[in-house]
Design a protein around this motif. Structure first.
Motif, short mmCIF file in Angstrom:
data_model
loop_
_atom_site.label_atom_id
_atom_site.label_comp_id
_atom_site.label_asym_id
_atom_site.label_seq_id
_atom_site.Cartn_x
_atom_site.Cartn_y
_atom_site.Cartn_z
N ALA A 1 20.87 9.65 -42.55
CA ALA A 1 19.95 9.31 -43.63
C ALA A 1 20.70 8.72 -44.82
O ALA A 1 20.25 7.77 -45.46
CB ALA A 1 19.15 10.54 -44.06
N ASN A 2 21.86 9.29 -45.11
CA ASN A 2 22.66 8.82 -46.23
C ASN A 2 23.17 7.39 -46.01
O ASN A 2 23.26 6.60 -46.94
CB ASN A 2 23.83 9.77 -46.46
N LEU A 3 23.49 7.08 -44.75
CA LEU A 3 23.97 5.73 -44.42
C LEU A 3 22.85 4.72 -44.24
O LEU A 3 23.10 3.52 -44.14
CB LEU A 3 24.82 5.79 -43.15
N GLY A 4 21.61 5.22 -44.18
CA GLY A 4 20.47 4.33 -43.97
C GLY A 4 20.27 3.93 -42.53
O GLY A 4 19.56 2.95 -42.25
N THR A 5 20.86 4.68 -41.60
CA THR A 5 20.76 4.34 -40.17
C THR A 5 19.75 5.20 -39.43
O THR A 5 19.48 4.94 -38.25
CB THR A 5 22.13 4.47 -39.50
N LEU A 6 19.19 6.22 -40.09
CA LEU A 6 18.30 7.13 -39.38
C LEU A 6 17.03 6.42 -38.92
O LEU A 6 16.54 6.64 -37.81
CB LEU A 6 17.94 8.31 -40.29
N ARG A 7 16.47 5.55 -39.76
CA ARG A 7 15.24 4.85 -39.38
C ARG A 7 15.46 3.95 -38.16
O ARG A 7 14.58 3.81 -37.31
CB ARG A 7 14.70 4.03 -40.55
N TYR A 8 16.67 3.38 -38.06
CA TYR A 8 16.95 2.51 -36.92
C TYR A 8 17.14 3.32 -35.63
O TYR A 8 16.78 2.86 -34.55
CB TYR A 8 18.18 1.66 -37.21
N LEU A 9 17.68 4.52 -35.76
CA LEU A 9 17.78 5.38 -34.60
C LEU A 9 16.40 5.77 -34.08
O LEU A 9 16.18 5.87 -32.87
CB LEU A 9 18.57 6.66 -34.95
N LEU A 10 15.47 5.97 -35.00
CA LEU A 10 14.11 6.35 -34.60
C LEU A 10 13.34 5.16 -34.05
O LEU A 10 12.37 5.34 -33.30
CB LEU A 10 13.37 6.96 -35.79
N LEU A 11 13.73 3.96 -34.42
CA LEU A 11 13.10 2.78 -33.84
C LEU A 11 13.56 2.53 -32.41
O LEU A 11 12.89 1.88 -31.63
CB LEU A 11 13.41 1.54 -34.69
N ALA B 1 23.37 25.22 -34.93
CA ALA B 1 21.92 25.08 -35.05
C ALA B 1 21.47 25.22 -36.50
O ALA B 1 20.57 24.51 -36.96
CB ALA B 1 21.22 26.10 -34.17
N ILE B 2 22.10 26.13 -37.22
CA ILE B 2 21.78 26.30 -38.65
C ILE B 2 22.13 25.02 -39.41
O ILE B 2 21.37 24.56 -40.27
CB ILE B 2 22.53 27.51 -39.22
N GLY B 3 23.29 24.45 -39.11
CA GLY B 3 23.68 23.20 -39.77
C GLY B 3 22.73 22.07 -39.47
O GLY B 3 22.39 21.27 -40.36
N LEU B 4 22.26 21.99 -38.22
CA LEU B 4 21.27 20.96 -37.86
C LEU B 4 19.98 21.15 -38.64
O LEU B 4 19.39 20.18 -39.14
CB LEU B 4 21.00 21.03 -36.35
N LEU B 5 19.53 22.40 -38.75
CA LEU B 5 18.31 22.68 -39.50
C LEU B 5 18.45 22.27 -40.96
O LEU B 5 17.58 21.60 -41.52
CB LEU B 5 17.97 24.17 -39.40
N ILE B 6 19.55 22.67 -41.58
CA ILE B 6 19.77 22.31 -42.99
C ILE B 6 19.83 20.81 -43.16
O ILE B 6 19.35 20.25 -44.15
CB ILE B 6 21.06 22.97 -43.51
N SER B 7 20.39 20.13 -42.17
CA SER B 7 20.54 18.68 -42.24
C SER B 7 19.20 17.95 -42.25
O SER B 7 19.12 16.81 -42.70
CB SER B 7 21.40 18.20 -41.07
N THR B 8 18.14 18.60 -41.76
CA THR B 8 16.83 17.96 -41.77
C THR B 8 16.17 18.02 -43.15
O THR B 8 15.17 17.33 -43.38
CB THR B 8 15.89 18.63 -40.75
N PHE B 9 16.72 18.81 -44.06
CA PHE B 9 16.09 19.00 -45.37
C PHE B 9 16.69 18.14 -46.47
O PHE B 9 16.20 18.16 -47.60
CB PHE B 9 16.20 20.47 -45.80
N THR B 10 17.75 17.40 -46.16
CA THR B 10 18.42 16.66 -47.22
C THR B 10 18.96 15.35 -46.70
O THR B 10 19.21 15.19 -45.49
CB THR B 10 19.57 17.49 -47.82
N ASP B 11 19.14 14.40 -47.61
CA ASP B 11 19.79 13.14 -47.29
C ASP B 11 21.23 13.11 -47.81
O ASP B 11 21.89 12.08 -47.76
CB ASP B 11 19.02 11.97 -47.91
N VAL B 12 21.69 14.26 -48.31
CA VAL B 12 23.04 14.36 -48.87
C VAL B 12 23.90 15.18 -47.90
O VAL B 12 23.80 16.40 -47.86
CB VAL B 12 23.03 15.02 -50.25
#
Length: 285
Positions: free
Chosen positions: A106-116, A193-204
């Motif tokens: 998300a921070n790099l701006g590549t998340l939307r392209y992965l979802l496409l 798994a905790i790190g993955l969960l936290i990663s869904t809540f922020t773009d930082v």
């Protein structure tokens, strides 16, 4: 612009494997990943060198577990290094990788392209978690390999006396070290798994990394407070150092299974929460 992508994958399994291969390639081509692995490899080397250069032998009961046995048998370097790395170094590196899974994209701006791409959100979450698990395996194996190499070079190597008093050969002792590494890898699955969960809540990503590492420290602190004994069995770090049964003859699998069940619970709960958060999230970056 808001990007809304269907959470359900509609593609063949081949797309998932391609995405996983890409994820692993990116992860293990990063300078940061190799820097962390080299830092982990340095821990057993430093332990071995310090013991070798010490003017007096280590006192039994002082310092990390098995430290006093290193001069007698270099194969104990790997086990001692794992004991040293479990409380901080391994959680620190795993927290960096797990916290960066989605927040970094998300921070790099590549998340939307992965979802496409033809993958879907569930598959993307699974692939990101698989990448974190792959790093857990690489990290523990790195410590064991570096420890075994340093021990063989600097100290005599021979049959190993287990905690039960039985003696095993060098090959079996290396297998036991890998078994301990597998135990510790399983121990880190809940933290991933905790790190993955936290990663869904922020773009930082730095925030997600720091939060994951802080939680690992908090869990260990709580696990050492006798006033909270009722809470200890539920803490994801509770069994992190419970691999002593793997160094007995015969091997007792009770601690391994208890640890695996606990970590599986964290993976299931955090995975479900991560999916609930990520599936309905509007991706703006």
């Amino acid at each position: 612009m808001t990007l809304s992508v269907d959470a359900s994958p509609r593609t063949s399994p081949g797309a998932g494997w391609a995405l996983l291969a890409s994820e692993l390639s990116v992860l293990f081509r990063r300078v940061r990943t190799w820097a962390m692995l080299l830092a982990l490899a340095a821990v057993p080397v430093l332990i071995a060198v310090a013991v070798k250069l010490s003017a007096r032998p280590a006192t039994p009961g002082r310092g990390p577990l098995f430290l006093d046995r290193i001069t007698q048998n270099g194969l104990f370097v790997a086990i001692t290094a794992l004991v040293v790395c479990v409380p901080l170094f391994l959680p620190l590196t795993v927290g960096v990788v797990a916290g960066d899974t989605l927040a970094g994209e998300a921070n790099l701006g590549t998340l939307r392209y992965l979802l496409l791409a033809p993958a879907g959100r569930i598959r993307l979450l699974a692939v990101k978690y698989a990448g974190a698990v792959a790093f857990c395996i690489a990290a523990t194996v790195t410590v064991v390999a570096a420890g075994a190499l340093a021990g063989v070079v600097l100290f005599p190597v021979g049959p190993v006396t287990l905690l039960s008093g039985d003696t095993i050969g060098e090959v079996e002792s290396l297998l036991r070290s890998l078994l301990v590494a597998a135990y510790i890898t399983v121990s880190l699955l809940g933290l991933s798994a905790i790190g993955l969960l936290i990663s869904t809540f922020t773009d930082v990503p730095v925030g997600a990394m720091a939060a994951t590492v802080v939680l690992s420290v908090v869990s260990q602190v709580l696990d050492n407070l006798p006033q909270l004994e009722w809470l200890h069995p539920w803490l994801f770090s509770h069994h992190w150092l419970g691999f002593a049964d793997l160094l007995r003859q015969p091997v007792s699998w009770d601690s391994f299974l208890d640890n695996a069940v606990l970590q599986a619970g964290y993976v299931a709960v955090c995975g479900a929460l991560a999916y609930g958060r990520f599936a309905g999230k509007d991706i703006l970056s």
